[in-house]
Scaffold this motif. Sequence first.
Motif, PDB file in Angstrom:
ATOM      1  N   PHE A  21       0.823  -1.210   0.000  1.00 27.28           N
ATOM      2  CA  PHE A  21       0.000   0.000   0.000  1.00 27.28           C
ATOM      3  C   PHE A  21       0.856   1.258   0.000  1.00 27.28           C
ATOM      4  N   THR A  22       2.098   1.155   0.509  1.00 23.34           N
ATOM      5  CA  THR A  22       3.009   2.298   0.551  1.00 23.34           C
ATOM      6  C   THR A  22       3.242   2.880  -0.837  1.00 23.34           C
ATOM      7  N   ALA A  23       3.400   1.994  -1.812  1.00 18.89           N
ATOM      8  CA  ALA A  23       3.628   2.446  -3.187  1.00 18.89           C
ATOM      9  C   ALA A  23       2.429   3.232  -3.714  1.00 18.89           C
ATOM     10  N   VAL A  24       1.238   2.790  -3.375  1.00 22.14           N
ATOM     11  CA  VAL A  24       0.025   3.495  -3.799  1.00 22.14           C
ATOM     12  C   VAL A  24      -0.020   4.890  -3.174  1.00 22.14           C
ATOM     13  N   LEU A  25       0.336   4.984  -1.893  1.00 26.45           N
ATOM     14  CA  LEU A  25       0.376   6.289  -1.229  1.00 26.45           C
ATOM     15  C   LEU A  25       1.389   7.213  -1.910  1.00 26.45           C
ATOM     16  N   GLY A  26       2.533   6.649  -2.314  1.00 22.71           N
ATOM     17  CA  GLY A  26       3.542   7.451  -3.000  1.00 22.71           C
ATOM     18  C   GLY A  26       3.023   8.057  -4.287  1.00 22.71           C
ATOM     19  N   LEU A  28      -0.314   8.729  -4.794  1.00 22.31           N
ATOM     20  CA  LEU A  28      -1.431   9.613  -4.474  1.00 22.31           C
ATOM     21  C   LEU A  28      -0.989  10.931  -3.839  1.00 22.31           C
ATOM     22  N   ILE A  29       0.129  10.928  -3.105  1.00 20.05           N
ATOM     23  CA  ILE A  29       0.603  12.140  -2.430  1.00 20.05           C
ATOM     24  C   ILE A  29       1.293  13.054  -3.435  1.00 20.05           C
ATOM     25  N   ILE A  87       8.283   5.526  -8.880  1.00 25.32           N
ATOM     26  CA  ILE A  87       6.820   5.598  -8.989  1.00 25.32           C
ATOM     27  C   ILE A  87       6.400   6.835  -9.760  1.00 25.32           C
ATOM     28  N   ASN A  88       7.059   7.960  -9.494  1.00 21.52           N
ATOM     29  CA  ASN A  88       6.683   9.226 -10.121  1.00 21.52           C
ATOM     30  C   ASN A  88       6.948   9.244 -11.622  1.00 21.52           C
ATOM     31  N   ASP A 209      -2.950  15.818   1.594  1.00 23.34           N
ATOM     32  CA  ASP A 209      -1.584  15.288   1.642  1.00 23.34           C
ATOM     33  C   ASP A 209      -1.129  15.054   3.077  1.00 23.34           C
ATOM     34  N   TRP A 210      -1.518  15.935   3.996  1.00 22.03           N
ATOM     35  CA  TRP A 210      -1.137  15.750   5.394  1.00 22.03           C
ATOM     36  C   TRP A 210      -1.717  14.452   5.947  1.00 22.03           C
ATOM     37  N   VAL A 211      -2.952  14.173   5.610  1.00 23.63           N
ATOM     38  CA  VAL A 211      -3.592  12.928   6.081  1.00 23.63           C
ATOM     39  C   VAL A 211      -2.850  11.712   5.538  1.00 23.63           C
ATOM     40  N   LEU A 212      -2.531  11.746   4.236  1.00 25.46           N
ATOM     41  CA  LEU A 212      -1.848  10.616   3.611  1.00 25.46           C
ATOM     42  C   LEU A 212      -0.408  10.474   4.113  1.00 25.46           C
TER      43      LEU A 212
END
Length: 296
Positions: A21-26, A28-29, A87-88, A209-212
């Motif tokens: 899930f960390t990769a997905v957050l990377g 989305l942020i 990822i970017n 972004d702060w939440v994520l």
Amino acid sequence: MQSGNLKSYLSLHLIVFIWGFTAVLGELISVKEASLVWYRMLLASIMLWIFAKYTKRNLILPRKDLAKLVLVGFLIAIHWIFFFRAINISNVSITLAMFSAGAFFASLLEPLLYKRKMLWYEVFFGLIIMGGLAIIMQVEVDYLEGIYSALFSVLMGVLFTLSNGKLINRYDSVVITLYEFIAGFVLVTIYLAFSGSFTAQFFEVSGTDWVLILLLASVCTAYAFTASVHVMKRLTPYTVMLTTNLEPVYGIVLAYFLIGGDEKMSLSFYIGALIILATVILNGIIKNYTTKKADN
């Protein structure tokens, strides 16, 4: 399976799912690469320090081992920077598919660092993995830069994992992780300061972004890293290796459903990724068989 081991096994699966899930957050942020790593390591360090103080852990370590933890912290920071960069400039699926090559890098580096003989089947499987990577690189030429960044990130990840292997049984997992994160944070801070990144815009982070970022720093970093060190003390290396190889599977599936469009790859990509994952799992099965045979 004993209840203690079952609990550890389920915890490991949860940790691996979180890593995916960390990769997905990377993705989305909106804060990217080194800047995201700076926030991640800062917040995770604060959380771990508060937890260490609350649980009254001994934070005093010998200088010699502190120097080793600082080096490992640097490797973690570099690993994460190139992970998010991959990822970017590509996507989650490409990045996580490359992470299956970690077993190949480990098969080459572990004998050097731990001074053991190189196993022929690890080299053979490594060549098959490289074949799977070649398939992906041939059909996904638009993502070559992302592939290279992901592979370098994997290499740094293997180095810090092998380096940590000699420390995890000597010290508390929370203390080890805390010092490593602080060291990584200092390194990223120096890099950002010299690159002139600390501008007013750097600190303008949206509410979403702060939440994520808080989710990334707490659950995916402070908890996952500390828990993984603890769990790996209770389970066999074979069980850990097979389970962690599910990270690309979890991550790619999550990315497909949560992000969509950009994560839909060609059939050849999935064939190459399947070859890599199957080879790594087969390597674990053979390693487990030879270990049991040697014990008997």
